[in-house]
Write an enzyme that holds these catalytic residues in place. Structure first.
Site, PDB file in Angstrom:
ATOM      1  N   ASP A  13       2.987   1.389   4.497  1.00  0.00           N
ATOM      2  CA  ASP A  13       3.760   2.534   4.542  1.00  0.00           C
ATOM      3  C   ASP A  13       3.033   3.941   5.035  1.00  0.00           C
ATOM      4  O   ASP A  13       3.372   5.026   4.428  1.00  0.00           O
ATOM      5  CB  ASP A  13       4.069   2.756   3.023  1.00  0.00           C
ATOM      6  N   GLY A  40       9.117  -2.435   6.092  1.00  0.00           N
ATOM      7  CA  GLY A  40      10.230  -1.401   6.016  1.00  0.00           C
ATOM      8  C   GLY A  40       9.841  -0.435   7.003  1.00  0.00           C
ATOM      9  O   GLY A  40       8.903   0.305   6.608  1.00  0.00           O
ATOM     10  N   GLN A 224       2.809  -3.433   7.217  1.00  0.00           N
ATOM     11  CA  GLN A 224       1.625  -3.561   6.216  1.00  0.00           C
ATOM     12  C   GLN A 224       0.573  -2.752   6.697  1.00  0.00           C
ATOM     13  O   GLN A 224       0.362  -1.847   7.587  1.00  0.00           O
ATOM     14  CB  GLN A 224       1.211  -4.675   5.462  1.00  0.00           C
TER      15      GLN A 224
HETATM   16  P1  IMP Z   1       4.255  -9.475  -0.335  1.00  0.00           P
HETATM   17  O1  IMP Z   1       3.893  -9.181   1.087  1.00  0.00           O
HETATM   18  O2  IMP Z   1       5.727  -9.565  -0.709  1.00  0.00           O
HETATM   19  O3  IMP Z   1       3.900 -10.897  -0.580  1.00  0.00           O
HETATM   20  O4  IMP Z   1       3.659  -8.451  -1.285  1.00  0.00           O
HETATM   21  C1  IMP Z   1       2.218  -8.431  -1.564  1.00  0.00           C
HETATM   22  C2  IMP Z   1       1.742  -6.899  -1.809  1.00  0.00           C
HETATM   23  O5  IMP Z   1       1.937  -6.227  -0.577  1.00  0.00           O
HETATM   24  C3  IMP Z   1       2.594  -6.211  -2.776  1.00  0.00           C
HETATM   25  O6  IMP Z   1       1.433  -5.310  -3.210  1.00  0.00           O
HETATM   26  C4  IMP Z   1       3.559  -5.259  -2.000  1.00  0.00           C
HETATM   27  O7  IMP Z   1       3.933  -4.219  -2.348  1.00  0.00           O
HETATM   28  C5  IMP Z   1       2.653  -5.125  -0.945  1.00  0.00           C
HETATM   29  N1  IMP Z   1       3.456  -4.958   0.490  1.00  0.00           N
HETATM   30  C6  IMP Z   1       4.007  -6.067   1.121  1.00  0.00           C
HETATM   31  N2  IMP Z   1       4.664  -5.245   2.482  1.00  0.00           N
HETATM   32  C7  IMP Z   1       4.376  -4.156   2.216  1.00  0.00           C
HETATM   33  C8  IMP Z   1       4.648  -3.066   3.079  1.00  0.00           C
HETATM   34  O8  IMP Z   1       5.264  -2.980   4.254  1.00  0.00           O
HETATM   35  N3  IMP Z   1       4.088  -1.649   2.740  1.00  0.00           N
HETATM   36  C9  IMP Z   1       3.671  -1.599   1.608  1.00  0.00           C
HETATM   37  N4  IMP Z   1       3.121  -2.719   0.733  1.00  0.00           N
HETATM   38  C10 IMP Z   1       3.487  -3.779   1.147  1.00  0.00           C
END
Ligand code: IMP
Length: 428
Positions: A13, A40, A224
Site C-alpha cells: 500500500d 489493489g 505488496q
Molecule cells: P494474503 O496475501 O491475502 O494471503 O494476505 C497475507 C497478508 O498480506 C495479510 O496481512 C494481508 O493484509 C497482506 N497483504 C496482501 N496483499 C496486500 C496488499 O496489496 N497490500 C497490503 N497488504 C497486503
C-alpha cells in the site's frame, strides 16, 4: 536496455499504483510478476479513480503492452470483471497478455483461505481472503492448475476433479466446514472463463525478452511490499509470494542481467494491514489523523490500515534485500500541518540499539523505536509542482529521510493525481 523494477519498500500500500502509472507514461511495456488480486492499485486520472487488482496500471495509457507473468496467481472472475469495467470506462484491454504458466485461483482456494483463518482464531494472519495463499500452496505442492490447463478441457477436467475431491475432504475433515465445492458447477464456470481469456494468453517470457532486446522500456510492477515477502518479511504475517525485486526475473521469465534499476516505493510514513508486529505504530489520535487524511483504508478489503512513523531501519533493510537504486516517496502531503515529525533510526532492546531488521517477531515485540525528530511545515503542498517549491522543512524532511534510508530519492508524491508528482531524477 532500459528496465525498471518497482517494488514496495514497506508493508504494501505504498502508492505503487500511482508511481507505476507515472513511470508507465514513458514505458513501452508494463509487467506484473507476482501476487494476485490481494493487491489493489489506485490510479487517479483527471478526477477519475481506477482501482486495479490484477491488470498492470499501464493499461490506462491505451497503447502500452501490459503483461501478467507466470508468477501471478489469477482469479479469472476478477480479471474479467476488471477488464469489463475498464471497457465500460473506455479503456481498451487489447494490449493485455497473460502467461500460460500463471496459476489459476479456484473457489476452493478462497474457501480454504477463509476456513484456515477461522480455524487459526487469534493467531490468524489477517489475509485478504482472496485464496492467494492456498493457490501458491497448490503451486508448490504441484497440484495447481495453470492458465495453459484452463484452456485444455481434458486437462482441466482431470486436474479439477482431483483438486475438488481433495479440497472437499480438507474442508470437511480438517476445517470441519459444511461448505462443499461442486465440481460440475466450477467446471462450467471456468470453461466459460477460458473461452473469454484464450485470446489473451501468450508467452510472456518471450514477449518481455524480445522487448528488452529491441531496446524498449520495460517497467516491472511489483505488488505488496518487502516486509510481506515470504522469506524476507515478518513471517508468518506475510503474503505467499515474493514481493521483492528478484521476483521480477522468476515471475516474468528473464535473467537478472536484464534489470537496470530498482525503485522502492515508500510512504513518507508507514502503514500495514492485517496482523503482525509494527514497531512505529501510532495507537493514538495522530495515528487516526494520518489514517483519515491519507485515506488509509484497504483498496481490496476496505480494512482500516494501521499507521506509524517512517521507519529507516525498514528502509535500509528494503534497500539491501532489493538492491534499491532509488526511492519514490509518496504521500508527503499527508504530513502537512504537523508540528513535529519523527523518523525511526533504530530499536531499543533494553540497553542495546538494534539497527538491522530482525528475524524474530518475538524479540521485535519488545523493541522500542528510537526516533529522530524534525520540525514540520504548515503549508498545503498538494499544488507544488517542483521540489524547490516545497517549504524548507518539507525539503529537509526528505533529505533526512534519504540520508537515514541510505538511498537517493528520485520521486516525491504530494497527492494522488498524476500531476502531483515531483521528479528529482529522471528514471527512464
Ligand atoms: P494474503 O496475501 O491475502 O494471503 O494476505 C497475507 C497478508 O498480506 C495479510 O496481512 C494481508 O493484509 C497482506 N497483504 C496482501 N496483499 C496486500 C496488499 O496489496 N497490500 C497490503 N497488504 C497486503
Amino acid at each position: 536496455m532500459s528496465t525498471i523494477v518497482l517494488i514496495g519498500a514497506q508493508w504494501g500500500d505504498e502508492g505503487k499504483g500511482k508511481v507505476t502509472d507515472f513511470l508507465a507514461q514513458q514505458a513501452d511495456m508494463v509487467v506484473r510478476y507476482q501476487g494476485g488480486n490481494n493487491a489493489g492499485h489506485t490510479v487517479v486520472v483527471d478526477d477519475r479513480v481506477f482501482k486495479l487488482h490484477l491488470i498492470p496500471s499501464g493499461i490506462l495509457y491505451g497503447q502500452k503492452q501490459c503483461l501478467i507473468g507466470n508468477g501471478v496467481v489469477i482469479d479469472p472472475a476478477v480479471l474479467l470483471e476488471e477488464m469489463d469495467n475498464l471497457d465500460k470506462q473506455g479503456v481498451s484491454t487489447n494490449h493485455l497478455r497473460i502467461s500460460p504458466r500463471a496459476h489459476v485461483i479456484f473457489p476452493y482456494h478462497k474457501s480454504i483461505d477463509q476456513a484456515e483463518e477461522e480455524y487459526k482464531g487469534n493467531s490468524k494472519i489477517g489475509t485478504t481472503n482472496r485464496g492467494i495463499g492456498p493457490a501458491y500452496a497448490d503451486k508448490a505442492s504441484r497440484v495447481g492448475i495453470r492458465m495453459v490447463d484452463l484452456l485444455d478441457q481434458e486437462e482441466l477436467e482431470e486436474k479439477l476433479r482431483y483438486a475438488v475431491e481433495i479440497k472437499n475432504k480438507m474442508l470437511a475433515g480438517v476445517y470441519e466446514s459444511t461448505e462443499r465445492i461442486d465440481y460440475g458447477q466450477v467446471l462450467e464456470e471456468y470453461t466459460g472463463y477460458a473461452k473469454r481469456l484464450e485470446k489473451y494468453v501468450a508467452d510472456v517470457s518471450v514477449l518481455v525478452n524480445e522487448a528488452i532486446d529491441q531496446g524498449q522500456k520495460v517497467l516491472f510492477e511489483g505488488a505488496q511490499g518487502t516486509l510481506l515477502d515470504l522469506d524476507h518479511g515478518t513471517y508468518p504475517y506475510v503474503t505467499s509470494s515474493h514481493p521483492i525485486a528478484a521476483t521480477a526475473c522468476t515471475g516474468a521469465g528473464l535473467g537478472p542481467t536484464k534489470i537496470n534499476k530498482v525503485v522502492g516505493v515508500a510512504k513518507a510514513y508507514i502503514t500495514r494491514v492485517g496482523e503482525g508486529p509494527f514497531p512505529t505504530e501510532l495507537h493514538d489520535d495522530l495515528g487516526s489523523l494520518i489514517r483519515e487524511r491519507g485515506h488509509e483504508f484497504g483498496t481490496t478489503t476496505g480494512r482500516p490500515r494501521r499507521c506509524g512513523w517512517y521507519d529507516a531501519v525498514i528502509a535500509r533493510y528494503a534497500a539491501r534485500i532489493n538492491g534499491l537504486s532509488y526511492l519514490a516517496v509518496t504521500k508527503l502531503d499527508v504530513l502537512s500541518g504537523l508540528d513535529t515529525l519523527k523518523i525511526c533510526v533504530g530499536y531499543r532492546d533494553n540497553d542495546e540499539i538494534i539497527t538491522e531488521f530482525p528475524a524474530s517477531l518475538k524479540k521485535m515485540a519488545n523493541y522500542e523505536p528510537v526516533y529522530k525528530e524534525f520540525p514540520g511545515w504548515q503549508e498545503d503542498i498538494s499544488g507544488v509542482t517542483d521540489f524547490s517549491q516545497l517549504p524548507p522543512n518539507a525539503r529537509d524532511y526528505i533529505k533526512h529521510l534519504e540520508e537515514l534510508s541510505r538511498v537517493p530519492v528520485a520521486i516525491v508524491g504530494v497527492g494522488p493525481g498524476r500531476k502531483q508528482t515531483l521528479v528529482l531524477k529522471e528514471l527512464f
